[in-house]
Design an enzyme around this catalytic site. Structure first.
Site, short mmCIF file in Angstrom:
data_model
loop_
_atom_site.label_atom_id
_atom_site.label_comp_id
_atom_site.label_asym_id
_atom_site.label_seq_id
_atom_site.Cartn_x
_atom_site.Cartn_y
_atom_site.Cartn_z
CG HIS A 121 -1.92 -0.97 1.08
ND1 HIS A 121 -2.31 -1.86 2.35
CD2 HIS A 121 -2.61 -1.56 0.08
CE1 HIS A 121 -3.08 -2.71 1.99
NE2 HIS A 121 -3.27 -2.75 0.84
CG HIS A 142 0.74 -4.36 5.17
ND1 HIS A 142 -0.22 -3.98 4.09
CD2 HIS A 142 1.34 -5.60 4.81
CE1 HIS A 142 -0.29 -4.89 3.42
NE2 HIS A 142 0.82 -5.95 3.56
CD GLU A 148 -1.21 -3.84 9.28
OE1 GLU A 148 -1.05 -2.87 9.47
OE2 GLU A 148 -1.87 -4.55 8.45
CD GLU A 205 -0.69 0.26 4.85
OE1 GLU A 205 -0.03 -0.70 4.57
OE2 GLU A 205 -2.08 0.42 4.99
#
Length: 659
Positions: A257, A389, A481, A260
């Site tokens: 993404h 991410h 994450e 990110e």
């Protein structure tokens, strides 16, 4: 937007070119052949070459002060030198290459344009100096798609020590030694500049790193983004460029993404760290690289990053730049093989591994970035992977799609739930704060779970990259994450590197758990595609090209078997202690067995179906050179081409790379 950024970036260079062109126009015209007869000028007698002062501004810091004309390029006057593309290039190299290899390249070029003069004769510079500079700086030219300049040809304009050469960088090195002498000696360590990198700077940095560690590293492209940007991977191995028998393959992917961005930066730093620490003799890093083949894709979505970077860290938008340039969310764009597994899980003997890509997938909208990554993970026998991410602080693992279509937060484990939890905990436990029980931190919802969670239990979605890795290949991928701030301020980058460095290293080391070995026939030949099964785990691993395999397993006792069409199944009992530091070696020698046609015990799906990648060639264009109307290759001029054309010089075609 890309063209606007390049135009802004180059304004200072164009200004310098204009000044140089104006200076050349102010000099009196030279007498060309035939002009004297027409009365246009007065010819002067050609003087004998003699040593003169260096009066060119970009070469006035050389270790010598006298030069001679004609120079080594046979340029016979100061104005001819100043108007030459060679000198023009030296004047803008710093800007073109973003400061890379400065002033080494400029001074090397000056040694040809204004050579050292002794006894009214030019002295050629040393070939060894030229070769050293080219070896360390070639990546910078590759980064802007520029050929190595002809006048820096080490064999043509430079000579050996025996021929009486001199080092054109001796003055620079003397100044550097003085500067280093003023610094107190300390323990050698890796120096990383914790800043954000544009796409061009990222490519430059990766190529520079690979050049510095060429014995253990290389870069390669897996394809291009929708807007044509390279998806560049840097690889580390004791034998870069090829798979070594029994050496496991690991990959990191970041910036899937585009907004990110922390993971992208961490992987750039990781590449620099691996290179530097290996050279400094760090035994841990040397052991890791010598026993593991590591692949790092720092940006899977460079187009999206450019859009997010235009907003900057202060904006920190949750959607700006997330998708690629086609507005496709790349983590929803992979084939949904998880639904296929769920729909067939009650079928007898149906497995959850090496699921073929349905033909229907190819009639949808497939992003070039997705296509490139799918080809990549099919071509290399990856064992583990992590996708970096941002937006939370947690490690999630497959399945990401809920096993019940109406349930958004339903625990949906794979047959390898134990292994995935071990991999997730490896990263989370080594992180500075991911696994702690501080309920006030980012990702507080996951504090009671130790910073890890099954993906579908968090939130469900189809078409994810992690599920595809597990169901289509041998690769076990987790999703990391890195924090709630997707685009942290630049001053936070060093702190985040400190928080994640140990996790990044520990996760790569975790590939050396479970078992590995070779499946071969009685003649010692590896059996490609042989299946390795573990009793109680409905997920097989297949052997690579030479028959080698890696099977991640939790500690304990396992019943493992190997089988292939035309061979008898062989079963072994394996005990894995809890504190094993390396994968256990378990080889299989299979005996041939005659079978009736159609009775092969090779799983319910046919391997020829599995091999059908892009069967209708709808997306093969992502890997082909673009052609012009007459079928010839279309080569768009690079962004720097206009610099030299606007200055009024002859087109320097020698700067164009022959791809």
């Amino acid at each position: 937007m890309t063209k606007m950024m390049k135009t802004t970036k180059t304004s200072s260079v164009l200004l310098a070119l204009s000044a140089l062109a104006a200076l050349a126009r102010s000099d009196p015209p030279r007498c060309e052949p035939g002009d004297e007869l027409l009365g246009r000028c007065r010819a002067t007698a050609r003087e004998k070459p003699k040593c003169t002062d260096i009066v060119l501004g970009y070469c006035d810091d050389m270790s010598y002060s006298k030069t001679v004309l004609p120079n080594l390029l046979d340029q016979r006057s100061r104005e001819e030198v100043e108007m030459g593309t060679e000198y023009l290039l030296l004047s803008v190299l710093h800007s073109l290459l973003n400061g890379e290899c400065s002033p080494d390249l400029r001074m090397l070029g000056c040694s040809v344009v204004v050579p050292r003069c002794e006894r009214d004769r030019p002295v050629k510079p040393c070939r060894t100096t030229c070769e050293d500079v080219r070896r360390s700086c070639a990546h910078a030219f590759e980064g802007i798609s520029m050929a190595w300049p002809y006048f820096l040809d080490c064999d043509r304009f430079f000579v050996s020590d025996e021929e009486g050469c001199y080092d054109p960088l001796e003055g620079l090195r003397a100044r550097q030694e003085v500067a280093l002498a003023s610094i107190s000696p300390e323990e050698p360590s890796t120096i990383i500049q914790f800043i954000y990198h544009s796409n061009a700077q990222m490519i430059n940095m990766l190529k520079k790193t690979a050049a510095q560690c060429s014995h253990i590293s290389q870069t390669y492209s897996i394809g291009r983004s929708f807007e044509g940007k390279d998806l560049l991977v840097i690889e580390f191995s004791d034998n870069p460029g090829q798979h070594d028998l029994l050496e496991p393959e690991v990959k990191y992917v970041a910036n899937m993404h585009g907004n990110e961005v922390l993971g992208r930066q961490l992987l750039i730093y990781l590449a620099q760290y691996l290179c530097s620490e290996y050279q400094l003799g760090n035994e841990r890093i040397q052991s890791l690289i010598n026993s593991t083949r590591i692949h790092i894709l720092t940006s899977m979505n460079p187009d999206g990053y450019e859009l997010a970077a235009a907003e900057g860290p202060t904006f920190n938008g949750w959607t700006s730049g997330r998708a690629n340039a086609q507005n496709i969310d790349l983590n929803r764009n992979f084939p949904d093989l998880t639904s296929i597994v769920y729909s067939r899980r009650r079928s007898r003997r149906y497995r959850s591994d090496h699921i073929p890509i349905p033909d229907s997938y190819w009639f949808g909208k497939v992003a070039p970035e997705t296509y490139a990554v799918m080809k990549w993970i099919r071509s290399i026998p990856f064992v583990i992977s992590a996708s970096l991410h941002g937006g939370e602080l947690v490690v999630s693992y497959p399945f990401d799609l809920s096993k019940h279509p109406q349930e958004e937060k339903m625990f949906s484990p794979t047959p390898d739930e134990q292994v995935f939890k071990l991999l997730a905990r490896t990263y989370a436990d080594a992180h500075a704060s991911m696994a702690d029980n501080d309920t006030d931190r980012c990702g507080a919802f996951f504090s009671s779970k130790g910073g890890i969670i099954n993906g579908a239990q968090w939130y469900s979605f189809p078409g994810g990259m992690s599920d595809f890795n597990y169901l289509h290949t041998n690769c076990f991928e987790i999703t990391v994450e890195l924090g709630c701030d997707k685009f942290p301020a630049e001053e936070e980058l060093y702190i985040e590197w400190q928080r994640n460095k140990e996790s990044l290293l520990s996760f790569m080391e975790s590939v050396h758990r479970g078992i590995k070995g070779i499946v071969k026939d009685k003649h010692g030949k590896g059996i490609k595609g042989a299946r390795v099964s573990v009793r109680g785990i409905w997920h097989d691993i297949t052997a690579a090209e030479d028959g080698d395999y890696w099977r991640l397993l939790a500690p304990g006792i396992h019943i493992v078997s190997a089988h292939a069409p035309g061979y008898r199944r062989l079963t072994k009992k394996v005990r894995l202690p809890a504190r094993m530091q390396q994968a256990g070696r378990v080889d299989f020698v299979l005996e041939e067995e005659l079978q009736e046609p159609g009775m092969e015990d090779f799983g319910p799906q046919m391997m020829d179906t599995y091999e059908r990648f892009d069967p209708y060639n709808q997306f093969e264009r992502y890997t082909l050179t673009e052609l012009g109307q007459n079928g010839e290759e279309r080569h768009e001029k690079p962004w720097w081409w206009s610099y030299f054309i606007q200055a009024g010089n002859a087109a320097p075609t020698w700067l164009l790379r022959n791809e």
